[in-house]
Design a protein around this motif. Structure first.
Motif, PDB file in Angstrom:
ATOM      1  N   GLY A  59      40.928 -26.538 -22.752  1.00 20.68           N
ATOM      2  CA  GLY A  59      41.599 -25.612 -23.656  1.00 20.68           C
ATOM      3  C   GLY A  59      40.898 -24.272 -23.668  1.00 20.68           C
ATOM      4  O   GLY A  59      39.668 -24.215 -23.662  1.00 20.68           O
ATOM      5  N   ALA A  60      41.665 -23.202 -23.669  1.00 19.85           N
ATOM      6  CA  ALA A  60      41.092 -21.859 -23.676  1.00 19.85           C
ATOM      7  C   ALA A  60      41.948 -20.959 -24.542  1.00 19.85           C
ATOM      8  O   ALA A  60      43.177 -21.106 -24.592  1.00 19.85           O
ATOM      9  CB  ALA A  60      41.000 -21.290 -22.254  1.00 19.85           C
ATOM     10  N   ALA A  61      41.303 -20.045 -25.235  1.00 22.96           N
ATOM     11  CA  ALA A  61      42.014 -19.122 -26.126  1.00 22.96           C
ATOM     12  C   ALA A  61      43.116 -18.398 -25.371  1.00 22.96           C
ATOM     13  O   ALA A  61      42.912 -17.872 -24.280  1.00 22.96           O
ATOM     14  CB  ALA A  61      41.035 -18.116 -26.718  1.00 22.96           C
ATOM     15  N   GLY A  62      44.308 -18.380 -25.963  1.00 22.06           N
ATOM     16  CA  GLY A  62      45.437 -17.688 -25.363  1.00 22.06           C
ATOM     17  C   GLY A  62      46.179 -18.478 -24.308  1.00 22.06           C
ATOM     18  O   GLY A  62      47.101 -17.959 -23.684  1.00 22.06           O
ATOM     19  N   ARG A  63      45.812 -19.761 -24.093  1.00 23.66           N
ATOM     20  CA  ARG A  63      46.437 -20.577 -23.054  1.00 23.66           C
ATOM     21  C   ARG A  63      46.779 -21.961 -23.607  1.00 23.66           C
ATOM     22  O   ARG A  63      46.187 -22.410 -24.578  1.00 23.66           O
ATOM     23  CB  ARG A  63      45.512 -20.717 -21.849  1.00 23.66           C
TER      24      ARG A  63
END
Length: 266
Positions: A129-133
């Motif tokens: 998980g990654a910010a903005g995705r």
């Protein structure tokens, strides 16, 4: 969390997980020595060697970044970017031959987790998980399930023995209103929530290396992770963690956690 996470960091996080996997696989279900740390939690050569492998890669690639690891402590903690590592989250499962542990890798920017990996080396499973995705499971997007009704929700926690007396009472309030409570799994329980198989996870006494990776994974799948007061997770959070797959569960869960006489648990 911040708005986005650079692709180079995402790629590097996968490189770190790839480096930890063969170390963990080599020692899984083998007769290895189990040592007790100062807090009586178990540790093995697999924990130490997997973290050492990841730390060496970080130092070589990003010498100005900080590192916070369960086994070897903190370096450059004041850096803008800090990698937070738990080589085997769920060592008790690891040493008893159960493949429901995971490697946790987080990148924190100015205190906020912007990237998280839950990697299960034995099963070859990886949540990123990654910010903005959107959160990916082995490269494919995953989604938490819709469950706005607490009475229909499945609750998970690693062990009820890990709560102190006050928090055990609060946990039982939530458990008593849920449809089912399951135990065990450490970070694997959060992975199952991200993939839509459970609805809440409730834990207490966690350290930054236990929870920083969880927030981006669950947020990118449509859920939320907060402390027991509903506050955003940061590297400085207390370690009382509530994860919900459906954001509609957050308010009723927080209400059940609240101490009727004192307000929310401190």
């Amino acid at each position: 969390m911040t708005d986005s996470c650079a692709q180079e960091f995402i790629d590097f996080a996968e490189t770190l997980a790839d480096a930890a996997r063969p170390v963990i696989r080599r020692h899984f279900r083998t007769p290895i020595t189990v040592d007790a740390k100062a807090d009586n939690s178990p540790v093995t050569i697999a924990d130490r060697d997997a973290e050492a492998a990841m730390r060496a890669l970080i130092t070589g690639k990003y010498p100005d970044h900080g590192i916070l690891g369960e086994e070897f402590g903190t370096e450059n903690a004041a850096a803008e970017f800090v990698w937070v590592l738990d080589p085997i989250d769920g060592t008790r499962s690891f040493i008893t031959g159960r493949p429901i542990f995971g490697t946790l890798i987080a990148l924190v920017s100015n205190g906020l987790p912007i990237l998280g990996v839950i990697d299960q080396a034995i099963l070859g499973e990886r949540w990123l998980g990654a910010a903005g995705r959107k959160t990916l499971f082995n490269g494919t997007p995953v989604q938490t399930r819709r469950c706005p009704d607490m009475a229909a929700a499945v609750l998970g926690t690693t062990s009820p023995d890990l709560f102190d007396a006050d928090r055990a009472l609060a946990f039982r309030r939530v458990s008593g209103q849920s449809s089912m409570t399951i135990y065990g799994g450490d970070c694997y329980g959060y992975a199952m929530l991200a993939s839509g198989f459970t609805d809440l996870v409730l834990e207490s006494g966690l350290k930054p290396y236990d929870f920083c990776a969880l927030a981006p994974v669950i947020a990118g799948a449509g859920g939320l992770v907060t402390d027991w007061g509903g506050n955003q997770i940061t590297i400085a959070s207390t370690g009382d963690v509530l994860a919900v797959g459906d954001p509609a569960l957050l308010t009723p869960a927080l209400a059940l956690l609240a101490d009727p006489g004192e307000g929310r648990l401190k």
